[in-house]
Design a protein around this motif. Structure first.
Motif, mmCIF file in Angstrom:
data_model
loop_
_atom_site.group_PDB
_atom_site.id
_atom_site.type_symbol
_atom_site.label_atom_id
_atom_site.label_comp_id
_atom_site.label_asym_id
_atom_site.label_seq_id
_atom_site.Cartn_x
_atom_site.Cartn_y
_atom_site.Cartn_z
ATOM 1 N N VAL A 245 3.139 7.862 13.245
ATOM 2 C CA VAL A 245 2.478 7.642 11.957
ATOM 3 C C VAL A 245 1.847 8.939 11.476
ATOM 4 O O VAL A 245 1.576 9.851 12.263
ATOM 5 N N ASN A 246 1.619 8.979 10.175
ATOM 6 C CA ASN A 246 0.859 10.060 9.570
ATOM 7 C C ASN A 246 -0.445 9.449 9.050
ATOM 8 O O ASN A 246 -0.423 8.455 8.322
ATOM 9 N N TYR A 247 -1.563 10.028 9.451
ATOM 10 C CA TYR A 247 -2.856 9.464 9.057
ATOM 11 C C TYR A 247 -3.755 10.548 8.476
ATOM 12 O O TYR A 247 -3.931 11.611 9.058
ATOM 13 N N LYS A 248 -4.275 10.223 7.297
ATOM 14 C CA LYS A 248 -5.264 11.094 6.669
ATOM 15 C C LYS A 248 -6.482 10.245 6.317
ATOM 16 O O LYS A 248 -6.336 9.162 5.741
ATOM 17 N N LYS A 249 -7.656 10.720 6.680
ATOM 18 C CA LYS A 249 -8.875 9.969 6.414
ATOM 19 C C LYS A 249 -8.990 9.681 4.920
ATOM 20 O O LYS A 249 -8.721 10.556 4.086
ATOM 21 N N TYR A 250 -9.362 8.469 4.594
ATOM 22 C CA TYR A 250 -9.528 7.962 3.228
ATOM 23 C C TYR A 250 -8.207 7.782 2.481
ATOM 24 O O TYR A 250 -8.195 7.344 1.335
ATOM 25 N N GLN A 251 -7.085 8.113 3.104
ATOM 26 C CA GLN A 251 -5.783 7.920 2.460
ATOM 27 C C GLN A 251 -4.922 6.901 3.197
ATOM 28 O O GLN A 251 -3.895 6.464 2.696
ATOM 29 N N GLY A 252 -5.338 6.529 4.383
ATOM 30 C CA GLY A 252 -4.623 5.490 5.106
ATOM 31 C C GLY A 252 -3.510 5.993 6.004
ATOM 32 O O GLY A 252 -3.357 7.194 6.241
ATOM 33 N N VAL A 253 -2.726 5.042 6.487
ATOM 34 C CA VAL A 253 -1.681 5.299 7.474
ATOM 35 C C VAL A 253 -0.306 5.089 6.843
ATOM 36 O O VAL A 253 -0.084 4.140 6.092
ATOM 37 N N LYS A 254 0.617 5.970 7.171
ATOM 38 C CA LYS A 254 2.014 5.801 6.752
ATOM 39 C C LYS A 254 2.907 6.074 7.967
ATOM 40 O O LYS A 254 2.606 6.952 8.785
ATOM 41 N N TYR B 142 0.856 -1.198 0.000
ATOM 42 C CA TYR B 142 0.000 0.000 0.000
ATOM 43 C C TYR B 142 0.886 1.240 0.000
ATOM 44 O O TYR B 142 1.121 1.858 1.043
ATOM 45 N N LYS B 143 1.368 1.597 -1.169
ATOM 46 C CA LYS B 143 2.330 2.699 -1.286
ATOM 47 C C LYS B 143 1.759 4.039 -0.832
ATOM 48 O O LYS B 143 2.463 4.868 -0.253
ATOM 49 N N SER B 144 0.481 4.261 -1.100
ATOM 50 C CA SER B 144 -0.106 5.564 -0.771
ATOM 51 C C SER B 144 -0.613 5.645 0.664
ATOM 52 O O SER B 144 -1.007 6.706 1.126
ATOM 53 N N GLY B 145 -0.606 4.518 1.365
ATOM 54 C CA GLY B 145 -1.084 4.490 2.744
ATOM 55 C C GLY B 145 -1.822 3.198 3.039
ATOM 56 O O GLY B 145 -2.550 2.677 2.183
ATOM 57 N N VAL B 146 -1.637 2.684 4.236
ATOM 58 C CA VAL B 146 -2.266 1.426 4.640
ATOM 59 C C VAL B 146 -3.662 1.708 5.174
ATOM 60 O O VAL B 146 -3.836 2.513 6.095
ATOM 61 N N SER B 147 -4.668 1.059 4.613
ATOM 62 C CA SER B 147 -6.047 1.270 5.064
ATOM 63 C C SER B 147 -6.262 0.642 6.441
ATOM 64 O O SER B 147 -5.583 -0.324 6.814
ATOM 65 N N THR B 148 -7.204 1.191 7.180
ATOM 66 C CA THR B 148 -7.492 0.637 8.510
ATOM 67 C C THR B 148 -8.049 -0.786 8.390
ATOM 68 O O THR B 148 -7.805 -1.625 9.262
ATOM 69 N N ASN B 149 -8.771 -1.068 7.306
ATOM 70 C CA ASN B 149 -9.310 -2.422 7.115
ATOM 71 C C ASN B 149 -8.187 -3.428 6.880
ATOM 72 O O ASN B 149 -8.216 -4.542 7.413
ATOM 73 N N ALA B 150 -7.191 -3.034 6.075
ATOM 74 C CA ALA B 150 -6.049 -3.924 5.814
ATOM 75 C C ALA B 150 -5.267 -4.165 7.100
ATOM 76 O O ALA B 150 -4.814 -5.283 7.365
ATOM 77 N N LEU B 151 -5.119 -3.117 7.891
ATOM 78 C CA LEU B 151 -4.395 -3.234 9.155
ATOM 79 C C LEU B 151 -5.178 -4.099 10.151
ATOM 80 O O LEU B 151 -4.587 -4.902 10.883
ATOM 81 N N ALA B 152 -6.498 -3.947 10.154
ATOM 82 C CA ALA B 152 -7.341 -4.759 11.032
ATOM 83 C C ALA B 152 -7.238 -6.234 10.664
ATOM 84 O O ALA B 152 -7.166 -7.103 11.542
ATOM 85 N N GLU B 153 -7.200 -6.513 9.370
ATOM 86 C CA GLU B 153 -7.073 -7.905 8.921
ATOM 87 C C GLU B 153 -5.717 -8.466 9.311
ATOM 88 O O GLU B 153 -5.608 -9.610 9.770
ATOM 89 N N GLU B 154 -4.672 -7.672 9.149
ATOM 90 C CA GLU B 154 -3.323 -8.113 9.496
ATOM 91 C C GLU B 154 -3.194 -8.378 10.991
ATOM 92 O O GLU B 154 -2.554 -9.350 11.411
#
Length: 218
Positions: free
Chosen positions: A53-62, A20-32
């Protein structure tokens, strides 16, 4: 100092960022992390408050630079302990992950550096994954997936993409290990399954297997 849970999240984000180059989604992180999205949101806020971390809504976590540094430190400890367990205590490669998950949270930089020295500064863990040095730098491996090879091509097995107990035990059962030369004898157009040869042994493997083995071409 970070909590065990915080370190586990940082490590998970680090691994997911490759996909997830542009940011990790909360759903992907929850699954992991095998938890609820609401729990992930709470942890992300906590990590953000600590500038990890840097977090922007709808853009995910980096990960921030500080977050990446902390994640790499945990990964370094984890992989060093895996080497120690296999080389010095005789563990099999399918037995070390869960133990290393516990040992990776020991808060002693001196212990980590002495362990690295004791093991003679290994570059890879038992599964072929690179071990970052004390400065957090990884040695980049020149490798491709076995599935990319064509009929008649060969390579040396240098790593596994899937390090689950079940997959590692399957490899042991079929005599597939790091350092072995693998030659593709046949490759089916229909399902991409392969007939491979290792030394004198021939075995047919599925596409799922070939997409989880890293090869260095020869």
């Amino acid at each position: 100092m970070f909590s065990l849970s915080e370190e586990n999240y940082l490590k998970a984000i680090f691994h997911l960022e490759t996909a997830y180059k542009s940011g990790v989604s909360t759903n992907a992180l929850a699954e992991e992390m095998q938890t609820k999205a609401s729990s992930v949101t709470d942890m992300v806020k906590r990590l953000s408050d600590k500038d990890l971390v840097n977090y922007k809504k709808y853009q995910g976590v980096k990960l921030s630079d500080a977050g990446k540094k902390a994640a790499v430190e945990v990964i370094r400890k984890h992989r060093l302990w895996e080497v120690f367990l296999v080389e010095k205590l005789g563990f099999n490669w399918d037995e070390v992950h869960e133990v290393a998950e516990q040992l990776e949270h020991i808060k002693s930089e001196k212990l980590t550096n002495e362990l690295d020295k004791f093991l003679d500064y290994p570059k890879k863990d038992p599964h072929g994954d690179p071990i970052p040095d004390a400065n957090g730098k990884f040695t980049v491996a020149d490798r491709i997936l076995l599935s990319a090879l064509k009929k008649g091509e060969s390579g040396i097995c240098v790593g596994v993409k899937d390090s689950s107990v079940e997959f590692l035990q399957y490899l042991d059962k079929n005599g597939i290990s790091l350092g072995k030369e693998i030659k593709v004898l046949e490759k089916e157009d229909f399902d991409q399954s392969m007939l491979i040869k290792m030394e004198k042994n021939e075995i047919r493997i599925s596409h799922q297997i070939s997409t989880n083995l890293f090869i260095k071409t020869i």
